[in-house]
Design a protein around this motif. Structure first.
Motif, PDB file in Angstrom:
ATOM      1  N   ASN A  11       0.829  -1.216   0.000  1.00 42.26           N
ATOM      2  CA  ASN A  11       0.000   0.000   0.000  1.00 42.26           C
ATOM      3  C   ASN A  11       0.859   1.260   0.000  1.00 42.26           C
ATOM      4  N   MET A  12       1.895   1.254   0.799  1.00 37.07           N
ATOM      5  CA  MET A  12       2.768   2.431   0.919  1.00 37.07           C
ATOM      6  C   MET A  12       3.901   2.398  -0.109  1.00 37.07           C
ATOM      7  N   HIS A  70      10.379  -9.019   9.278  1.00 38.04           N
ATOM      8  CA  HIS A  70      10.605  -9.007   7.827  1.00 38.04           C
ATOM      9  C   HIS A  70      11.873  -8.225   7.498  1.00 38.04           C
ATOM     10  N   THR A  96       7.775   0.668   9.617  1.00 36.61           N
ATOM     11  CA  THR A  96       7.642   0.982  11.048  1.00 36.61           C
ATOM     12  C   THR A  96       7.979  -0.276  11.833  1.00 36.61           C
ATOM     13  N   VAL A 121       7.697   6.604   8.179  1.00 37.20           N
ATOM     14  CA  VAL A 121       6.930   7.709   7.594  1.00 37.20           C
ATOM     15  C   VAL A 121       5.618   7.920   8.327  1.00 37.20           C
ATOM     16  N   VAL A 125      -1.516   6.237   2.796  1.00 40.36           N
ATOM     17  CA  VAL A 125      -1.417   5.801   1.404  1.00 40.36           C
ATOM     18  C   VAL A 125      -1.539   6.978   0.429  1.00 40.36           C
ATOM     19  N   LYS A 171       8.368   7.769  15.476  1.00 39.92           N
ATOM     20  CA  LYS A 171       7.175   7.183  14.839  1.00 39.92           C
ATOM     21  C   LYS A 171       6.258   6.522  15.882  1.00 39.92           C
TER      22      LYS A 171
END
Ligand code: NAD
Length: 298
Positions: A11-12, A70, A96, A121, A125, A171
Motif C-alpha cells: 500500500n505504501m 521481515h 515501522t 513515515v 497511502v 514514529k
C-alpha cells in the motif's frame, strides 16, 4: 540519475517507488507479490529476481516492509542485503519497526561499510502516492545527508530525529498519539449523536476549536465531513486497524523497557486488540467508532 533498489511494494511502498521513478532514477524492484511488481514494471521499473538482486549494483536501497521480523530477515545473515550490497551504498528502511531491531540492522550495515538510516513515515497511502510523506530519520549526520535526496523524492518533510533508532522512536510516539486521538474523536462523535448534536456541526466547531487534531480534520471517523476519509468508503483501509495495533504494541513495549507511564496508550492498545479480533483484515483503524458505538462489545 541514480540506481535505486526498492523492496516492498505494498500500500505504501507502491506509491513511494513510483515517486522514485518520477524523480528520474533507474528503479529495480522486488516484492513477494508478483502482481505489485508487474504493476510498477508497467510504468518503467525493472523486476529483480530476489531482494538481494534488487540491492546489487545500485547506489541506494529502500525497503518498505510490514514489521521488524521481515526487515531483519531481508537485511541480515549470509543471504541478506547487507552481505550483498557494495560498500558505500545508502540503505533506507522506511518500515515501522521496533527501535531495537532498527538499531541492530543499522549497526550491522555500518559495520559492513554501508550507510544506513531508519526512516519511517507518517502520512498514509494518499501521501505516499502524492509524495507528501513526513520522514523521521535516525542515523549519523553523514548518512542522513546521503539519504535526503531520495527521501525528498517521496516526502514533503524530511526531519533528522537523531542517532540510529530515533526515527522509529519518533514514529512510535507519534502513532501512540494518533491511536489515542482517533478513539477520543470517535467517542466525542458518539456522545454528540446521543446528545442530538449533528456530526457536521460538531465537525465545523471542533475543527476550529481546541479539539482539533488530524484524526478529526483529515481522517474523520464519521461519513460526511471529510470526503476522503475511509468512513465514506465503508471503513476500508487506508491505515489498517492491524497496523495501528502493531504500532500501539510497539509503543507499549518501548514504554515498558524505558520505564515510561502511558496509561492511555495501554488502554488504546487494548481497545484495538478487541477491535481487530472482531473486524475484517482490511478494516481501517477509524472503524473503531462502530465498536465503541455498540456499547455491548466494549
Ligand atoms: P503492505 O502489507 O501493504 O506492504 C508490505 C509489502 O511487503 C507487501 O507487498 C509484501 O508482499 C511485501 N513483503 C513482505 N515480506 C517481504 C519480503 N521478505 N520480501 C519482499 N517483499 C516482502 O504494508 P503497508 O501498508 O505498505 O505498510 C508498510 C510499512 O509502512 C509498515 O511497517 C507500516 O506500519 C508502515 N506504514 C503504513 C502506513 C499505511 O497507512 N499503510 C502509514 C505509515 C506507515
Amino acid at each position: 540519475m541514480a540506481k535505486v533498489g526498492f523492496i516492498g511494494l505494498g500500500n505504501m511502498g507502491g506509491g513511494m517507488a513510483r515517486n522514485i521513478l518520477k524523480a528520474g532514477h533507474k528503479l529495480t524492484v522486488f516484492d513477494l507479490n508478483e502482481q505489485v511488481v508487474a504493476d510498477i514494471c508497467a510504468v518503467g521499473a525493472t523486476a529483480a529476481s530476489c531482494a538481494v538482486d534488487a540491492a546489487t549494483n545500485v547506489d541506494a536501497v529502500i525497503t518498505m516492509l510490514p514489521a521488524g521480523k521481515h526487515v531483519k530477515s531481508v537485511y541480515l545473515g549470509a543471504e541478506g542485503l547487507i552481505a550483498a550490497a557494495a560498500p558505500g551504498t545508502i540503505m533506507m528502511d522506511c518500515s515501522t519497526i521496533d527501535v531495537d531491531s532498527a538499531r541492530e540492522v543499522v549497526s550491522a550495515a555500518t559495520s559492513a561499510g554501508l550507510k544506513m538510516v531508519d526512516a519511517p513515515v507518517s502520512g498514509g497511502v494518499a501521501a505516499a502516492a502524492a509524495g507528501s510523506l513526513t520522514f523521521m530519520v535516525g542515523g549519523t549526520e553523514g548518512d542522513f545527508d546521503s539519504a535526503e535526496k531520495y527521501l525528498n523524492s517521496m516526502g514533503a518533510n524530511i526531519i533528522h530525529a537523531g542517532k540510529a533508532g530515533s526515527g522509529q522512536a519518533a514514529k512510535i510516539c507519534n502513532n501512540m498519539m494518533l491511536g489515542i486521538q482517533m478513539i477520543s474523536v470517535a467517542e466525542a462523535f458518539i456522545l454528540a449523536e446521543k446528545l442530538g448534536l449533528e456530526a457536521e456541526k460538531l465537525f465545523a466547531i471542533s475543527s476550529k476549536a481546541s479539539g482539533q487534531c488530524w484524526s478529526l480534520t483529515s481522517y474523520c471517523p464519521v461519513p460526511g465531513p471529510v470526503p476522503t476519509s475511509p468512513a465514506n468508503n465503508e471503513y476500508k483501509a487506508g491505515f489498517a486497524a492491524a497496523m495501528m495495533l502493531k504500532d500501539l504494541r510497539l509503543s507499549q513495549e518501548a514504554a515498558a523497557s524505558a520505564g515510561a507511564v502511558t496509561p492511555l496508550g495501554a488502554c488504546s492498545r487494548d481497545l484495538y486488540e478487541k477491535f481487530t479480533e472482531m473486524s475484517a483484515d482490511d478494516m481501517d483503524f477509524s472503524g473503531i467508532i462502530n465498536m465503541l458505538r455498540d456499547d455491548s462489545s466494549v
